[in-house]
Scaffold this motif. Structure first.
Motif, PDB file in Angstrom:
ATOM      1  N   MET A 706      11.284  -9.899  14.396  1.00  0.00           N
ATOM      2  CA  MET A 706      11.286 -10.923  13.184  1.00  0.00           C
ATOM      3  C   MET A 706      11.334 -10.046  11.983  1.00  0.00           C
ATOM      4  SD  MET A 706       8.488 -13.564  12.309  1.00  0.00           S
ATOM      5  CE  MET A 706       8.749 -14.682  13.629  1.00  0.00           C
ATOM      6  N   LEU A 707      12.025 -10.547  11.091  1.00  0.00           N
ATOM      7  CA  LEU A 707      12.062  -9.859   9.759  1.00  0.00           C
ATOM      8  C   LEU A 707      10.728 -10.156   9.056  1.00  0.00           C
ATOM      9  CD1 LEU A 707      13.611  -8.560   7.268  1.00  0.00           C
ATOM     10  CD2 LEU A 707      14.177 -10.756   6.559  1.00  0.00           C
ATOM     11  N   LEU A 708       9.790  -9.180   8.685  1.00  0.00           N
ATOM     12  CA  LEU A 708       8.554  -9.235   7.917  1.00  0.00           C
ATOM     13  C   LEU A 708       8.821  -9.372   6.533  1.00  0.00           C
ATOM     14  CD1 LEU A 708       6.494  -6.965  10.291  1.00  0.00           C
ATOM     15  CD2 LEU A 708       6.596  -9.240  10.428  1.00  0.00           C
ATOM     16  N   ALA A 709       9.312  -8.231   5.732  1.00  0.00           N
ATOM     17  CA  ALA A 709       9.615  -8.118   4.480  1.00  0.00           C
ATOM     18  C   ALA A 709      10.660  -7.562   3.952  1.00  0.00           C
ATOM     19  CB  ALA A 709       8.432  -7.506   4.089  1.00  0.00           C
ATOM     20  N   GLU A 710      11.175  -7.810   2.633  1.00  0.00           N
ATOM     21  CA  GLU A 710      12.209  -7.039   2.039  1.00  0.00           C
ATOM     22  C   GLU A 710      11.881  -6.461   0.711  1.00  0.00           C
ATOM     23  OE1 GLU A 710      16.065  -9.049   1.771  1.00  0.00           O
ATOM     24  OE2 GLU A 710      15.580 -10.565   3.183  1.00  0.00           O
ATOM     25  N   ILE A 711      12.264  -5.289   0.566  1.00  0.00           N
ATOM     26  CA  ILE A 711      11.963  -4.249  -0.678  1.00  0.00           C
ATOM     27  C   ILE A 711      13.095  -4.248  -1.540  1.00  0.00           C
ATOM     28  CG2 ILE A 711      10.735  -2.254  -1.316  1.00  0.00           C
ATOM     29  CD1 ILE A 711       9.357  -2.299   1.446  1.00  0.00           C
ATOM     30  N   ASP A 712      13.080  -4.688  -2.832  1.00  0.00           N
ATOM     31  CA  ASP A 712      14.216  -4.455  -3.541  1.00  0.00           C
ATOM     32  C   ASP A 712      14.075  -3.699  -4.816  1.00  0.00           C
ATOM     33  OD1 ASP A 712      12.856  -6.124  -5.075  1.00  0.00           O
ATOM     34  OD2 ASP A 712      14.241  -8.121  -4.802  1.00  0.00           O
ATOM     35  N   GLU A 713      12.883  -2.840  -4.757  1.00  0.00           N
ATOM     36  CA  GLU A 713      12.624  -1.952  -6.015  1.00  0.00           C
ATOM     37  C   GLU A 713      12.040  -0.719  -5.365  1.00  0.00           C
ATOM     38  OE1 GLU A 713       9.890  -3.723  -8.602  1.00  0.00           O
ATOM     39  OE2 GLU A 713      11.337  -5.263  -9.488  1.00  0.00           O
ATOM     40  N   ALA A 714      12.568   0.331  -6.186  1.00  0.00           N
ATOM     41  CA  ALA A 714      11.965   1.658  -6.034  1.00  0.00           C
ATOM     42  C   ALA A 714      11.762   2.654  -6.957  1.00  0.00           C
ATOM     43  CB  ALA A 714      12.714   2.014  -4.551  1.00  0.00           C
ATOM     44  N   GLN A 715      11.479   3.785  -6.823  1.00  0.00           N
ATOM     45  CA  GLN A 715      11.572   4.880  -7.639  1.00  0.00           C
ATOM     46  C   GLN A 715      12.602   5.809  -7.448  1.00  0.00           C
ATOM     47  OE1 GLN A 715       9.553   5.680 -10.307  1.00  0.00           O
ATOM     48  NE2 GLN A 715       8.641   3.613 -10.158  1.00  0.00           N
ATOM     49  N   LEU A 716      13.332   5.967  -8.319  1.00  0.00           N
ATOM     50  CA  LEU A 716      14.862   6.605  -7.852  1.00  0.00           C
ATOM     51  C   LEU A 716      15.096   7.980  -8.706  1.00  0.00           C
ATOM     52  CD1 LEU A 716      17.955   6.895  -6.552  1.00  0.00           C
ATOM     53  CD2 LEU A 716      18.468   5.527  -8.660  1.00  0.00           C
ATOM     54  N   SER A 717      14.986   9.059  -8.119  1.00  0.00           N
ATOM     55  CA  SER A 717      15.447  10.341  -8.779  1.00  0.00           C
ATOM     56  C   SER A 717      16.886  10.875  -7.936  1.00  0.00           C
ATOM     57  CB  SER A 717      14.376  11.371  -8.416  1.00  0.00           C
ATOM     58  OG  SER A 717      14.067  11.734  -7.062  1.00  0.00           O
ATOM     59  N   TRP A 718      17.466  11.739  -8.642  1.00  0.00           N
ATOM     60  CA  TRP A 718      18.728  12.224  -7.924  1.00  0.00           C
ATOM     61  C   TRP A 718      18.912  13.669  -8.246  1.00  0.00           C
ATOM     62  CZ3 TRP A 718      18.138   8.787 -11.638  1.00  0.00           C
ATOM     63  CH2 TRP A 718      18.513   9.236 -13.194  1.00  0.00           C
ATOM     64  N   LYS A 719      19.672  14.363  -7.618  1.00  0.00           N
ATOM     65  CA  LYS A 719      19.932  15.555  -7.377  1.00  0.00           C
ATOM     66  C   LYS A 719      21.327  15.908  -7.201  1.00  0.00           C
ATOM     67  CE  LYS A 719      18.692  18.405  -3.991  1.00  0.00           C
ATOM     68  NZ  LYS A 719      18.279  19.068  -2.936  1.00  0.00           N
ATOM     69  N   ALA A 720      22.341  16.175  -8.221  1.00  0.00           N
ATOM     70  CA  ALA A 720      23.733  16.495  -7.881  1.00  0.00           C
ATOM     71  C   ALA A 720      23.925  17.784  -7.081  1.00  0.00           C
ATOM     72  CB  ALA A 720      24.398  16.801  -9.196  1.00  0.00           C
ATOM     73  N   TYR A 721      25.111  17.801  -6.386  1.00  0.00           N
ATOM     74  CA  TYR A 721      25.432  18.828  -5.494  1.00  0.00           C
ATOM     75  C   TYR A 721      25.183  20.407  -5.783  1.00  0.00           C
ATOM     76  CZ  TYR A 721      29.724  20.021  -7.977  1.00  0.00           C
ATOM     77  OH  TYR A 721      30.563  20.378  -8.809  1.00  0.00           O
ATOM     78  N   ASP A 722      25.250  20.412  -7.375  1.00  0.00           N
ATOM     79  CA  ASP A 722      25.017  21.900  -7.585  1.00  0.00           C
ATOM     80  C   ASP A 722      23.627  22.077  -8.431  1.00  0.00           C
ATOM     81  OD1 ASP A 722      25.881  20.061  -9.786  1.00  0.00           O
ATOM     82  OD2 ASP A 722      27.128  21.588 -10.850  1.00  0.00           O
ATOM     83  N   GLN A 723      22.916  21.281  -8.006  1.00  0.00           N
ATOM     84  CA  GLN A 723      21.494  21.145  -8.873  1.00  0.00           C
ATOM     85  C   GLN A 723      20.537  21.499  -7.559  1.00  0.00           C
ATOM     86  OE1 GLN A 723      21.498  17.296 -10.760  1.00  0.00           O
ATOM     87  NE2 GLN A 723      21.948  18.293 -12.575  1.00  0.00           N
ATOM     88  N   ALA A 724      19.488  22.308  -8.080  1.00  0.00           N
ATOM     89  CA  ALA A 724      18.283  22.707  -7.001  1.00  0.00           C
ATOM     90  C   ALA A 724      17.199  21.646  -7.143  1.00  0.00           C
ATOM     91  CB  ALA A 724      17.816  24.020  -7.342  1.00  0.00           C
TER      92      ALA A 724
END
Length: 849
Positions: A706-724
């Protein structure tokens, strides 16, 4: 099963020989790439000589000395591509003129009149062709043929009127005495002018010419590394050798305007055929009658036999004598496998000398979901029907039916798709390859050149710039396990489909993929049987046996004509087993035996040969049943990238268990016994395959409830292919609009959220995510998925209290690179595009009820 145990204990073999391109890079650079290979589970490689600036010179030997020393140090195995240029046949530029390719061509002169006619034929080629290529200055007059024209059809002539008038030729002038009417004069000449790319290449129909390649390349490597042959240096790779008389895949004799491969042995053998006169050489190019058909078939039979014996088998004999494999492939693209030009005329003959059967899947040939004609980087686009249903089947059939190949099929894969091909597409293509018979892979490619290199991406390591490369070992391990499981045994099939080369040479013919598609989509396993294998097959009571494989049915795709010896053999076979002619019987044949069935009725006719039965039609379900000495393997693959396969399956087997080659785990197959085997429920999502193996397992595979919950928000960060480092996190809504905000982003996107412990939560599912997904819980990497479905078991992962969840979605480099090869496919969305879903375990739902 022994091979399954070896997989589970990590003692399986290595079945990947990726191309390792050489441009004369420093040893430090080369060592770094080799180290990267080993870290990702690659223990073999194929040295790509093509771009090296000093092949067979001091620079080449310095490079190879280092590579062999490094390989020996780490017990790696290596192959070497066998020439300085692509395709094979250049022989490092050392081919003398007398051993280069030579062609037969013609020029037509239409004339009307009566009495004495004089023609200036001092230039044999068309004047535009002559002006374009100075090599036409070396053209040599062969003969002149006069024909009476048939004015009822465009460019037609009476084929029985062909008359050799060569004795009327002198010093560029042809003088004729005509009775009156409409005529054509055909001037046939020998020329050096064929495909521009292979203009200085050896004539593969001359053994002495092939010996130049052996002396220049093979022998020179043996002289230097004899002690490493069969140990570290274990093979040579020929890349797409071909006739090269014209450019392209459409070089079909009698239907394509082109010069024809030619030498003294070809004409000698033609003279030995029945009722041959040299005036009839015109019929190689033009004409629609029975004589034209027979002559073309005879010609193609001769040139492909000469290619096979004097090129492929000559190299193969040398390799066997020196304890190394002969691998590689010819061009099969868009039906070139049975044609001239890019082809070697006959797939099975073209690779007859190889100890390993070979094909390639590059340049957008096979695209997930596109089993139809579509645009691609490949010349002329992609005949998706051929690529999806016939390409691998050709190679797999050669691997089975040719004793020299011992059941091994190599596929050069993944190159020239562009950066848009990431691990997700690679996994789909891998499943396609292996569920059709591939068990050795040459991934394309590792490239030590500075990033970005525009030469046929993707490149796997790419100097650390490929953001998916840290996950590459997941693909390597998966591919090695499946190849290990699908080696050392034999593929089970009772239906043979006649190869269509002889039919295509002789007239109009149904492409074999039409038949193969219908059989595959109805789970009827089969092989493609070369005419040569069929002619030499052993006819027994109720069976045809070829190299130990027994067939109960031979299916003959529709053909306008087939040569009489082949028809006679089919008649003999039909006395013992079922022979089915699809849609029509060949013309000019008196076949008293055999059935004629429409293509649509073929599945019904062959119902009893289905590997398994499904409760509803499942055209996207591919089945591959493989017998090992101590059990069997059944691979089931969903080739549909949109629809889920959801069906009941019945199969003749006593006891099977589930094997997850990606997770390297086994589980119980929930099934019930039937009168003929077992029945079970099969659900395969897009991009999903499963493997069934002989044996029993008590462990039950957990399933979501059974489906218990759906989460549609989060904290997002990113790192491009040439970034550390990742950017500063920010709160986002999980939706399908991220690509609008970051259209050129290639790299990793990290979604973070906190999940309070709940004992009911058992699964985390991402319905849509792009492309590689890594799940980190409380700072520990718990799982990585390189392709859908993205469903993660959290049962033993979540801890009491708060759990910090990180979901890292890593895409490919196409958005950033925007390379031309990637432009043939649509860019996928970025990151997560639907909410994160949490589920119970299925058995907990039952308990609650």
């Amino acid at each position: 099963m022994k091979r399954l145990i070896e997989n589970l204990t990590g003692t399986n073999g290595n079945y990947c020989y990726p191309f390792f391109w050489q441009h004369g890079e420093s040893h430090e650079n080369l060592k770094n790439v080799l180290d990267q290979m080993r870290e990702q589970g690659i223990m073999n490689f194929c040295v790509e000589s093509r771009p090296h600036p000093d092949f067979l010179g001091n620079g080449w030997w310095a490079t190879l000395d280092f590579l062999i020393a490094e390989a020996k140090k780490y017990e790696m195995k290596m192959w070497i591509l066998d020439d300085a240029k692509f395709p094979t046949g250049y022989a490092n530029g050392k081919v003398p003129q007398q051993y280069r390719k030579r062609y037969l061509d013609y020029r037509r002169y239409d004339i009307a009149g009566k009495g004495r006619v004089e023609l200036d034929v001092s230039i044999f080629a068309d004047i535009r062709a002559f002006a374009k290529d100075k090599r036409h200055q070396n053209d040599r007059f062969l003969m002149a043929v006069l024909a009476e024209n048939d004015l009822r059809e465009k460019q037609a002539f009476w084929e029985d009127s062909l008359q050799d008038v060569s004795d009327h030729y002198s010093e560029g002038k042809l003088t004729l005495q005509l009775e009156g009417g409409h005529y054509s004069v055909f001037v046939l000449y020998e020329t050096d002018c064929g495909e521009e790319k292979t203009k200085d290449y050896l004539d593969p129909m001359q053994k002495e010419a092939t010996q130049i390649l052996i002396n220049e390349v093979y022998e020179k490597h043996y002289q230097r590394y004899a002690e490493d042959f069969g140990k570290t240096l274990v093979g040579f790779f020929s890349d797409e050798p071909r006739f090269g008389n014209t450019k392209g895949t459409e070089a079909l004799i009698g239907r394509s305007a082109m010069p024809l491969p030619w030498n003294a042995e070809v004409i000698r053998r033609l003279r030995e055929t029945g009722n041959f006169t040299e005036a009839k050489l015109v019929l190689l190019f033009l004409g629609n009658g029975e004589e034209a058909s027979c002559l073309r078939q005879a010609y193609m039979d001769i040139v492909t036999d000469l290619y096979s014996k004097n090129f492929s088998q000559t190299i193969g004999d040398w390799c066997r004598a020196h304890d190394v494999d002969y691998a590689g492939h010819t061009i099969e693209d868009n039906n070139a496998h049975s044609r001239l030009g890019y082809g070697a005329g006959h797939y099975f003959r073209g690779i007859a000398g190889q100890t390993i059967a070979g094909i390639d899947i590059i340049g957008g040939q096979i695209v997930p979901g596109m089993d139809y004609e579509h645009e691609s980087f490949s010349s002329g686009g992609s005949d998706g029907e051929f690529y999806h249903y016939a390409l691998v089947k050709l190679g797999a059939s050669s691997a089975k039916l040719d004793p020299a190949k011992k059941g091994v099929l190599m596929c050069e894969a993944f190159g020239a798709y562009g950066w848009i091909e990431g691990l997700k597409m690679m996994k789909w293509i891998t499943d396609h390859m292996l569920s059709h018979g591939v068990n050795l892979i040459v991934p394309h490619a590792f490239n030590p050149a500075p990033f970005p290199d525009r030469d046929c991406p993707p490149h796997f390591y790419a100097q650390g710039k490929n953001p998916q490369y840290p996950y590459f070992h997941r693909w390597t391990a998966y591919a090695n396990r499946l190849c290990h499981l699908l080696s050392g045994g034999y593929h089970q099939a009772e239906v043979g489909v006649l190869y269509n080369a002889f039919a295509e040479w002789s007239g109009e013919a149904m492409p074999m993929q039409k038949v193969l598609k219908v059989l595959q989509q109805n789970q009827i396993e089969c092989d493609v049987i070369s005419e040569d294998f069929l002619m030499n097959g052993q006819i027994e009571s109720k069976g045809l046996t070829i190299n130990g494989y027994r067939y109960s049915v031979i299916v003959v795709p529709a053909a306008q004509r087939l040569p009489k010896p082949l028809l006679d053999k089919l008649g003999e076979i039909a006395e013992q087993i079922t022979v089915i002619f699809v849609d029509q019987r060949p013309g000019y044949a008196e076949l008293k035996r055999g059935q004629t069935k429409t293509l649509a009725l073929l599945p019904v006719t062959l119902e009893k040969f289905k590997t398994l039965k499904t409760s509803r039609s499942e055209p996207s379900l591919t089945v591959y049943r493989y017998k090992l000495p101590d059990g069997e393997v059944i691979m089931l693959n969903n080739e549909n990238i949109i629809e889920t396969i959801d069906t009941e399956v019945e199969i003749s087997a006593e006891s099977l268990l589930l094997y997850d080659a990606y997770e390297n785990k086994t589980a119980r197959l929930e099934s019930t016994k039937t009168e003929t085997g077992i029945r079970f429920h099969l659900r395969l999502d897009p991009y999903q395959s499963i493997v069934l193996v002989s044996g029993k397992e008590t462990h039950k595979r957990p399933e979501k409830g059974m489906l218990l919950a759906e989460i549609d928000e989060a904290q997002l960060s990113w790192k491009a292919y040439d970034q550390a480092e990742y950017s500063k996190p920010q709160a986002v809504k999980i939706d399908n609009h991220l690509a609008d905000a970051m259209p050129y982003f290639s790299g990793s996107l990290k979604y973070e959220l906190d999940l309070p412990y709940n004992p009911k939560v058992a699964f985390l599912e991402l319905k849509e995510a792009f492309e590689v997904i890594e799940l980190i819980v409380n700072g520990k990497c718990e799982d990585v998925r390189i392709a859908p479905p993205f469903c993660f078991d959290l049962t033993e992962i979540l801890q009491p209290g708060n759990n910090h969840i990180e979901i890292i979605a890593t895409n490919n480099l196409a958005r950033k690179m925007r390379d031309p090869m990637s432009s043939y496919l649509a860019l996928e969305p970025l990151g997560l595009t639907q909410s994160i879903r949490l589920y119970q375990r299925r058995h907990e739902v039952k308990q609650a009820a």
